[in-house]
Design a protein around this motif. Structure first.
Motif, PDB file in Angstrom:
ATOM      1  N   SER A  35       2.119 -11.833  14.495  1.00  0.00           N
ATOM      2  CA  SER A  35       2.107 -10.378  14.718  1.00  0.00           C
ATOM      3  C   SER A  35       3.418  -9.894  13.977  1.00  0.00           C
ATOM      4  N   GLN A  36       4.503 -10.669  13.753  1.00  0.00           N
ATOM      5  CA  GLN A  36       5.726 -10.397  13.053  1.00  0.00           C
ATOM      6  C   GLN A  36       5.409 -10.055  11.629  1.00  0.00           C
ATOM      7  N   LYS A  37       4.447 -10.900  10.933  1.00  0.00           N
ATOM      8  CA  LYS A  37       4.087 -10.727   9.542  1.00  0.00           C
ATOM      9  C   LYS A  37       3.471  -9.552   9.384  1.00  0.00           C
ATOM     10  N   ILE A  38       2.568  -8.813  10.269  1.00  0.00           N
ATOM     11  CA  ILE A  38       1.940  -7.986  10.258  1.00  0.00           C
ATOM     12  C   ILE A  38       2.645  -6.694  10.484  1.00  0.00           C
ATOM     13  N   PRO A  93      -7.929  -9.817   1.992  1.00  0.00           N
ATOM     14  CA  PRO A  93      -8.252  -9.250   3.160  1.00  0.00           C
ATOM     15  C   PRO A  93      -6.764  -8.843   4.089  1.00  0.00           C
ATOM     16  N   PHE A  94      -5.809  -9.406   4.070  1.00  0.00           N
ATOM     17  CA  PHE A  94      -4.569  -9.215   4.568  1.00  0.00           C
ATOM     18  C   PHE A  94      -3.964  -7.861   3.904  1.00  0.00           C
ATOM     19  N   GLU A  95      -4.131  -7.918   2.446  1.00  0.00           N
ATOM     20  CA  GLU A  95      -3.565  -6.768   1.802  1.00  0.00           C
ATOM     21  C   GLU A  95      -4.327  -5.527   2.028  1.00  0.00           C
ATOM     22  N   LEU A  96      -5.638  -5.660   2.070  1.00  0.00           N
ATOM     23  CA  LEU A  96      -6.569  -4.593   2.613  1.00  0.00           C
ATOM     24  C   LEU A  96      -6.323  -4.041   4.017  1.00  0.00           C
ATOM     25  N   ALA A  97      -6.110  -4.894   4.988  1.00  0.00           N
ATOM     26  CA  ALA A  97      -5.840  -4.188   6.158  1.00  0.00           C
ATOM     27  C   ALA A  97      -4.636  -3.445   6.290  1.00  0.00           C
ATOM     28  N   ILE A  98      -3.301  -4.154   5.663  1.00  0.00           N
ATOM     29  CA  ILE A  98      -2.045  -3.362   5.680  1.00  0.00           C
ATOM     30  C   ILE A  98      -2.134  -2.265   4.862  1.00  0.00           C
ATOM     31  N   ALA A 102      -4.495  -0.239   4.346  1.00  0.00           N
ATOM     32  CA  ALA A 102      -5.422   0.618   5.127  1.00  0.00           C
ATOM     33  C   ALA A 102      -4.356   1.415   6.310  1.00  0.00           C
ATOM     34  N   VAL A 103      -3.541   0.555   6.876  1.00  0.00           N
ATOM     35  CA  VAL A 103      -2.591   1.013   7.927  1.00  0.00           C
ATOM     36  C   VAL A 103      -1.730   2.015   7.356  1.00  0.00           C
ATOM     37  N   ARG A 104      -1.153   1.419   6.169  1.00  0.00           N
ATOM     38  CA  ARG A 104       0.058   2.495   5.398  1.00  0.00           C
ATOM     39  C   ARG A 104      -0.585   3.603   5.105  1.00  0.00           C
ATOM     40  N   SER A 105      -1.863   3.345   4.219  1.00  0.00           N
ATOM     41  CA  SER A 105      -2.244   4.740   3.748  1.00  0.00           C
ATOM     42  C   SER A 105      -2.818   5.790   5.034  1.00  0.00           C
ATOM     43  N   LEU A 106      -3.028   5.409   6.214  1.00  0.00           N
ATOM     44  CA  LEU A 106      -3.234   6.181   7.202  1.00  0.00           C
ATOM     45  C   LEU A 106      -2.119   6.723   7.904  1.00  0.00           C
ATOM     46  N   ASP A 107      -1.022   5.872   7.656  1.00  0.00           N
ATOM     47  CA  ASP A 107       0.306   6.228   8.439  1.00  0.00           C
ATOM     48  C   ASP A 107       0.306   5.852  10.001  1.00  0.00           C
ATOM     49  N   ALA A 108      -0.448   4.777  10.380  1.00  0.00           N
ATOM     50  CA  ALA A 108      -0.949   4.384  11.416  1.00  0.00           C
ATOM     51  C   ALA A 108       0.289   3.765  12.240  1.00  0.00           C
ATOM     52  N   GLU A 109       0.154   3.691  13.513  1.00  0.00           N
ATOM     53  CA  GLU A 109       0.889   3.169  14.534  1.00  0.00           C
ATOM     54  C   GLU A 109       0.285   1.765  14.764  1.00  0.00           C
ATOM     55  N   GLY A 160       0.802  -1.196   0.056  1.00  0.00           N
ATOM     56  CA  GLY A 160       0.043  -0.044   0.010  1.00  0.00           C
ATOM     57  C   GLY A 160       0.844   1.294   0.017  1.00  0.00           C
ATOM     58  N   ILE A 161       0.399   2.280  -0.477  1.00  0.00           N
ATOM     59  CA  ILE A 161       0.943   3.482  -0.879  1.00  0.00           C
ATOM     60  C   ILE A 161       0.872   4.440   0.395  1.00  0.00           C
ATOM     61  N   LYS A 162       2.187   4.741   1.137  1.00  0.00           N
ATOM     62  CA  LYS A 162       2.035   5.670   2.325  1.00  0.00           C
ATOM     63  C   LYS A 162       2.129   7.166   1.731  1.00  0.00           C
ATOM     64  N   PRO A 163       1.617   7.894   2.623  1.00  0.00           N
ATOM     65  CA  PRO A 163       1.433   9.489   2.257  1.00  0.00           C
ATOM     66  C   PRO A 163       3.117   9.917   2.089  1.00  0.00           C
ATOM     67  N   GLY A 164       3.199  10.607   0.870  1.00  0.00           N
ATOM     68  CA  GLY A 164       4.611  11.119   0.247  1.00  0.00           C
ATOM     69  C   GLY A 164       5.174  10.135  -0.297  1.00  0.00           C
ATOM     70  N   GLU A 165       4.734   8.744  -0.299  1.00  0.00           N
ATOM     71  CA  GLU A 165       5.746   7.784  -0.989  1.00  0.00           C
ATOM     72  C   GLU A 165       5.712   7.979  -2.713  1.00  0.00           C
TER      73      GLU A 165
END
Length: 633
Positions: free
Chosen positions: A164-167, A436-441, A443-450, A59-64
């Motif tokens: 957890s490490q995979k995520i 589903p895995f790609e969608l979740a990750i 989403a996390v990357r596009s939101l720049d989430a912790e 997924g594309i992160k902000p500014g990537e």
């Protein structure tokens, strides 16, 4: 003067030597030896960067996109193919998971299977063999006390760390292409946590067998998987044995059916799923003969209740004597010559004379890796993963040709794919559907989430229909949109989008307003347009905004979607109760919570606005994540 000149010359020589040495030791910048034909396809450089990132990251992160443009598309991709970028922050996150670096033997010792624990407890006098009853609370307490006394851990704790490490890797690794290819090849050479006999070996399987070899020669990957304890157990080849050899002067006749344990599972799947493909030109006779070739390939004894007799033999026999008698010991792999079928065999017209040993299996796997059918099968599968569900035959042919010419070098095959016009064709843009895995990750990357509790995301990925590492069939998860998309899954995806955007998933936090430089949109419609552009860069979002506009103003949307999703649950094994029982993610999660609390020094009202955002923004972002357009990559 002469002395001064001499010292000056020596000093100059030393400095020159150090400069020359530094030129060798300093890491040279990566130079791409290829170019991408995206302009011929009518794509702008920004559109091409977005397409490349969609295919080779999670997924594309902000500014990537701007970062890739500054570096250059080809240089960025060449760097990704080297997979040697530093991941300091990720490594610090993974340091908390102490099981990830254990060897297979250490895992067996520290995280024994339930049956092994019971036998150990009986042997050590904690439990009487006639009182074994797993349904009794007091019995379970005794077993728990035994494990605490012996410093043993439940296997679920191992799996929890592994998942957890995979995520975390997918969300934060700088070597994104390596992580994407790790998932691809793990799925290709699938093993499952659902099979207890092999489950304990799967963390090391991904770490030592899959991830380091994702860009190497295909043959290296094939040989490594064939010899790994996880695959040997998963497809039962560890127990496959040829006919029992009878002494020449034995008075007892050889039994009429002297096949003491030939298992064809691995031989069949290595042809059908790992190399040639179902239409690869082999027969059932080839499968049986290949199974005979691979007899004797097994696992070196560990303290897991298997092969105790062989363990005693190895302990009482010098290693050099074992090797001279035909044994092969390579890490956790072992070839046992007296379990090997020494008769003559023929596989795919290749004749193996009688009297062979370990080298027969190596020859067979090399032959399968080099087969023209393998080149076509692997190339097609890569093209399906990275181009479209129905990739052009012209592209597959180019990739297969490179596969044969470069002896199965995966890196070269991928370069051929990405430098082909077919990869950049506008029809291929956003044609693939996220799992589903790609969608979740993404989403996390596009939101720049912790992420501080990655296992919480696993429960949502499971709800959406993908229980990673638990797919039972050796085929691995299907890589087609039709498998992932149905009414129930779409509702669960929208439900996930609304939950993560509203920050209702524990351990996933982000600043929703910071994505828009803390500027407040004038209306829900303006927010929908603005955040669609942020989270789905280089796309025409006008039609998406038009479709989603009615949803952002529905104050009851979250309740409606959640209720509908509960009625259309995707059929997967439910991990929610298990997750709740195990509590928050271990490995210092409480410390991480305290750290997060200390990081926030803003007043309560500002914190709520910065971290949670307004209900309107949360609903807008949730609707975007659950939208059909965000599902595409």
């Amino acid at each position: 003067m002469k002395i001064t000149f001499r010292y000056f010359s020596i000093t100059a020589l030393i400095i020159t030597g150090l400069l020359v040495l530094a030129s060798f030791t300093k890491e040279k910048p990566v130079k791409a030896k290829f170019s991408f034909p995206y302009k011929q396809a009518g794509l702008t450089e920004r559109e091409a960067a977005a397409h490349l990132l969609n295919r080779f990251t999670y997924g594309i992160k902000p500014g990537e996109i701007d970062a890739v443009l500054k570096m250059g598309l080809e240089k960025w991709f060449a760097t990704q193919l080297k997979a040697n970028l530093e991941d300091k922050e990720l490594k610090q996150m993974l340091d908390k998971y102490d099981a990830l670096q254990l060897s297979n033997a250490q895992v067996v010792e520290k995280y024994p299977r339930g049956g092994v624990v019971i036998r150990m407890a009986i042997k050590d006098g904690y439990v009487h063999k006639d009182s074994v009853n797993q349904n009794r609370a007091d019995y379970r307490q005794i077993i728990k006390k035994y494990m605490d006394d012996k410093d043993l851990k439940p296997q679920q704790e191992l799996y929890r760390q592994f998942i957890s490490q995979k995520i975390l890797r997918a969300a934060y690794s700088e070597n994104q292409a390596q992580e994407v290819l790790t998932e691809f090849w793990f799925n290709h050479f699938n093993v499952s946590l659902d099979k207890g006999q092999c489950a304990e070996f799967i963390p090391a399987y991904e770490r030592d067998v899959i991830r380091p070899n994702v860009f190497q020669d295909f043959n290296i990957l094939l040989q490594a998987t064939a010899k790994s304890p996880a695959m040997l157990r998963y497809l039962d080849n560890f127990s496959s044995a040829g006919p029992m050899e009878m002494p020449k002067n034995a008075k007892v006749k050889r039994p009429a059916n002297n096949n003491r344990g030939l298992n064809e599972n691995y031989a069949r799947e290595v042809m059908e799923l790992h190399t040639l493909g179902v239409d690869g030109g082999y027969s059932q006779q080839d499968v049986t003969q290949a199974a005979r070739v691979l007899t004797g390939w097994t696992i070196a004894p560990m303290n897991d209740g298997y092969a105790d007799g062989m363990k005693k033999t190895m302990e009482n026999t010098p290693k050099d004597k074992l090797l001279k008698s035909g044994f092969v010991i390579d890490g956790d792999f072992m070839f046992v010559p007296n379990r090997h079928d020494k008769g003559e065999k023929t596989v795919l017209d290749k004749y193996f004379p009688a009297g062979g040993g370990y080298e027969e299996g190596v020859t067979l796997l090399n032959m399968l890796a080099d087969h023209p059918s393998t080149a076509k099968f692997i190339s097609r599968k890569l093209a399906i993963r990275f181009v479209s569900d129905n990739p052009p035959q012209s592209l597959i042919d180019k990739m297969a040709s490179t596969f044969r010419e470069k002896k199965g070098n995966i890196r070269e095959v991928i370069i051929t794919m990405v430098t082909a016009p077919e990869f950049w064709n506008k029809e291929a843009l956003r044609e693939k559907t996220k799992s589903p895995f790609e969608l979740a990750i993404s989403a996390v990357r596009s939101l720049d989430a912790e992420i501080t509790q990655p296992y919480q995301l696993f429960t949502w990925i499971n709800k959406m229909g993908q229980k990673i590492y638990y797919y039972q069939a050796p085929t691995g998860f299907p890589d087609r949109a039709a498998y992932w998309i149905n009414t129930g899954s779409l509702l669960n995806r929208m439900n996930f989008g609304l939950a993560i955007a509203s920050q209702k998933i524990p351990g996933v936090r982000f600043n929703i307003q910071a994505l828009n430089q803390n500027r407040e949109p004038e209306s829900a419609e303006a927010a929908l347009y603005t955040y669609s552009k942020i989270m789905m860069p280089e796309r025409n979002v006008h039609e998406t905004v038009k479709r989603l506009k009615p949803m952002v103003n529905d104050s009851e949307l979250s309740k409606k979607v959640e209720a509908a999703a509960n009625k259309n649950q995707v059929k997967t094994e439910n991990m929610m109760n298990e997750d709740a029982a195990l509590g928050d993610d271990m490995m210092g999660m409480q410390n991480m919570k305290e750290k997060n609390q200390q990081k926030s020094s803003t007043p309560p009202k500002q914190t709520m606005q910065a971290n949670a955002g307004s209900n309107m923004l949360a609903q807008v972002v949730g609707v975007i994540i659950g939208s059909p357009e965000f599902q595409r990559k």
